[in-house]
Design an enzyme around this catalytic site. Structure first.
Site, PDB file in Angstrom:
ATOM      1  N   TYR A  64      43.780  42.617  35.830  1.00 18.60           N
ATOM      2  CA  TYR A  64      43.653  41.178  36.037  1.00 18.60           C
ATOM      3  C   TYR A  64      44.311  40.425  34.886  1.00 18.60           C
ATOM      4  CZ  TYR A  64      41.091  36.679  36.235  1.00 18.60           C
ATOM      5  OH  TYR A  64      40.742  35.361  36.271  1.00 18.60           O
ATOM      6  N   SER A  73      44.234  32.300  32.883  1.00 17.61           N
ATOM      7  CA  SER A  73      42.981  32.765  32.305  1.00 17.61           C
ATOM      8  C   SER A  73      43.165  33.176  30.859  1.00 17.61           C
ATOM      9  CB  SER A  73      42.466  33.963  33.099  1.00 17.61           C
ATOM     10  OG  SER A  73      41.366  34.547  32.422  1.00 17.61           O
TER      11      SER A  73
END
Lengths: 244, 447
Positions: free
Chosen positions: A149, A136
């Protein structure tokens, strides 16, 4: 001989789109996720549309001890493995509850890294294969809104980078995918800028192209490369005061 | 958020949900959306690809079927396909044409969902020869107001009112349809240039035996050339009819790689002069097309799909479609009166389609034996003023209107032209559907 793709975390929207994209190219598909029975409808849809062989497999990314047995149980060692496992988690919960934070870290980093390591090893022994990790842009720099995250994804990105470096002289391809915003279950209800948001199908197409063109790192929408370059190069003195 | 149909008029403020499974859908049907203005059960309307032109799939709470997009089963003996309602017709062609199967009936775009095709009981170029979409539907599964899914068969009330019922009987979640066998992806097309309306109607009657037929009609022409048309007929080409080079790969045909309209064009782009010029050019092009040619399925069935987002050429204000059917007894006078009214106001329709319908036996579907005329008008005061005039002419000639295209008809016009909807409303109220399955259109039309 037909090539086979293994999709880890097969229930996600990006994973489903990847399954269709590879099936469209004639790949047989192995779908792996928890509660594998819930993948049956997708498996049948893939068979009907693309006339390829599709199997479903029980896979829990947190069960690292079971990875070897999981890989042994596959009908064939796949040619391409795509890891689409990931969970955003709740940042505030992650700050206050170490167990929640650990779950986010293990799901986004530990599990994906370890399963892809084992796959890469088997691919290397066999002499070919492609390992594709969906990381990501959140891993490019830690931000207040989702750094648990983001840190896990940063770890995954670094792991893939190292794996690629180690395998650069082998016939094993390692691809890091940084999709940016994608309209999926994970982002449902968020207010995302449509110019920065890709569809799962666009992500899947970018992945397929990257594999065919031997790319290393994929940003789905080119604008993200620019956005993240800016974010990465902001001096920390400035960055720490931003709200991104 | 703002919801709109393909014509982008009207727009309404509403909630758009996209449940991922029947349990989530049932929760929306019985409890309403988790957030937003429309709390509590109903009103709700299913939305597929959003290709209804007007306000049929918008309302206070629209529920997208885009996650209901799986194919479930295919029987390669009978051609029966079972699928979830969000699967599109284009996806069906992509999957099954390479195996020698095509849609039994398709409208003019492949970007519609199965659910939408059933709810509007869409028709295609083969209505006169093979019937409407519903002719090939074996069963439908509909979620009712209690959140329960019922499988319904042809002849049953729920089936007959769902076919053409515009989503007002519940949310279609799955269905089984029959595909037809084809030997190739090519169509043998016959083109007839008809210099006026009478010639066009005569061409339709003369070529009634053709499987597919439709005409593009020039609504800007007046006087002696009024109603001039290019009539296009077609048949699925057999393998033997293909040139040798294509016989080995009979299902591979040229595909659209067309442009996408990137922005809303300013409203003045489509004006009476540009419309007139476009139509004149189109007629000349048609008149010079060889009378017989082999064309791929995509340009034959879906010429407009070549330009993605073509609705944007009408600009931000959008456009209206007017589609009526005039019964066979009075079609020539009816069509002539409509064309004269358009020509008098100089409104001009950019794209106009004329087609012969055959008999239709289902309970609520739009078609009837006669001629249907479909027109697009840019959203202007002049166009809006013309519509009641066209409504009146249609009504006077015993015609009726297609709700998948409608965006502005009055409840009174519907009542006068199509009494079937009163029976429909009465049945709906006995089923507890009234007020639960509601679109902006159903509210406007008092259904």
């Amino acid at each position: 001989m037909t090539a086979t793709v293994l999709i880890l975390g097969a229930r996600s929207d990006i994973a489903r789109a990847c399954a269709h994209r590879y099936a469209q190219e004639g790949y047989d598909v192995q779908l792996a996720a928890r509660d594998a029975a819930t993948l049956d409808a997708d498996a049948q849809d893939l068979r009907l549309r693309h006339r390829v062989a599709v199997s479903t497999h029980e896979f829990d990314v947190l069960d690292t001890a079971g990875f070897a047995a999981f890989l042994d149980s596959l009908p064939v060692l796949p040619d391409t493995a795509i890891c689409a496992v990931g969970v955003m988690g709740d940042q505030v919960a992650s700050q206050t509850d170490p167990a929640a934070a650990a779950r986010v870290m293990r799901t986004n980093f530990e599990g994906p890294a370890l399963i892809l390591e084992q796959l890469a090893a088997r691919f290397e022994t066999r002499g070919h294969g492609a390992v594709i990790g969906i990381s990501s842009v959140a891993g490019d720099r830690g931000r207040a809104s989702n750094y648990v995250y983001g840190a896990a994804k940063a770890g995954f990105t670094a792991y893939l980078s190292g794996l690629r470096n180690r395998l650069s002289r082998s016939q094993v391809q390692v691809i890091t995918v940084k999709p940016g915003f994608v309209a999926t279950r994970m982002t449902e209800g968020m207010d995302l800028n449509p110019r920065l948001t890709a569809t799962p199908q666009a992500v899947a197409h970018a992945i397929w192209r990257a594999q065919r063109k031997q790319r290393d790192i994929v940003y789905v929408k080119p604008v993200w490369r620019l956005v993240m370059t800016v974010i990465r190069t902001l001096p920390e003195v400035v960055f720490k005061r931003t709200r991104l | 958020m703002q919801l709109e149909g393909w014509g982008r008029y009207p727009r309404t403020e509403g909630t758009l949900s996209a449940p991922r499974d029947t349990a989530a859908l049932a929760a929306l049907v019985t409890e309403g959306p988790a957030t937003g203005s429309a709390k509590g059960p109903g009103p709700l309307i299913a939305r597929g690809m959003g290709r209804a032109y007007g306000d049929a799939a918008i309302g206070r709470h629209a529920v997208s079927t885009r996650h209901f997009n799986r194919m479930i089963a295919f029987d390669d003996q009978t051609g029966q396909l079972t699928a979830e309602s969000g699967v599109t017709l284009g996806e069906i062609i992509d999957a099954f044409l390479p195996r020698g199967w095509f849609l039994s009936v398709t409208p003019g775009t492949q970007f519609v969902s199965l659910g939408g095709a059933i709810a509007a009981d869409v028709h295609g170029k083969n209505h006169h020869s093979e019937g409407s979409f519903g002719t090939f539907v074996d069963w439908i599964e509909v979620m009712g107001p209690d959140g329960r899914v019922t499988r319904t068969l042809p002849g049953e009330d729920l089936f007959e009112w769902t076919l053409g019922g515009m989503g007002l009987t519940g949310v279609i979640v799955r269905c089984a349809i029959r595909l037809k066998r084809v030997e190739s992806g090519w169509i043998r097309q016959q083109t007839i240039a008809a210099p006026n309306l009478d010639a066009a109607l005569a061409a339709f009657e003369r070529t009634y035996a053709a499987t597919y037929s439709m005409a593009w009609i020039d609504c800007a022409a007046s006087g002696a050339t009024m109603g001039r048309s290019i009539v296009m007929n077609g048949e699925h080409a057999s393998r033997a009819e293909l040139p040798a080079a294509h016989r080995g790969t009979p299902f591979v045909t040229p595909r659209h790689k067309g442009p996408r309209v990137p922005v809303d064009l300013p409203g003045f782009v489509l004006n009476p002069w540009s419309i007139r010029a476009f139509n004149a050019l189109y007629y000349q092009k048609g008149a010079h097309t060889p009378p017989s040619s082999l064309v791929g399925w995509e340009p034959f069935f879906y010429p407009l799909d070549a330009i993605r987002d073509w609705n944007r050429i009408y600009g931000r204000k959008g456009f209206m479609q007017f589609q009526c059917v005039v019964p066979l007894e009075s079609h020539a006078e009816g069509l002539r009166a409509i064309l004269e009214a358009i020509s008098r106001t100089g409104a001009g329709s950019f794209l106009a389609v004329l087609k012969r319908f055959g008999a239709q036996n289902s309970r609520l579907s739009f078609p009837m034996e006669g001629y249907t005329l479909a027109l697009d008008f840019p959203m202007t005061q002049r166009s809006l003023a013309l519509m009641p005039e066209l409504d009146r002419i249609t009504a006077d000639h015993g015609g009726r209107f297609y709700l998948a295209k409608d965006s502005r008809m009055s409840a009174d016009t519907l009542r006068r032209t199509d009494p079937r909807w009163q029976d429909f409303s009465a049945w709906r109220s006995t089923q507890g559907m009234t007020g639960r399955f509601t679109s902006a259109q159903s509210e406007r039309l008092g259904l």
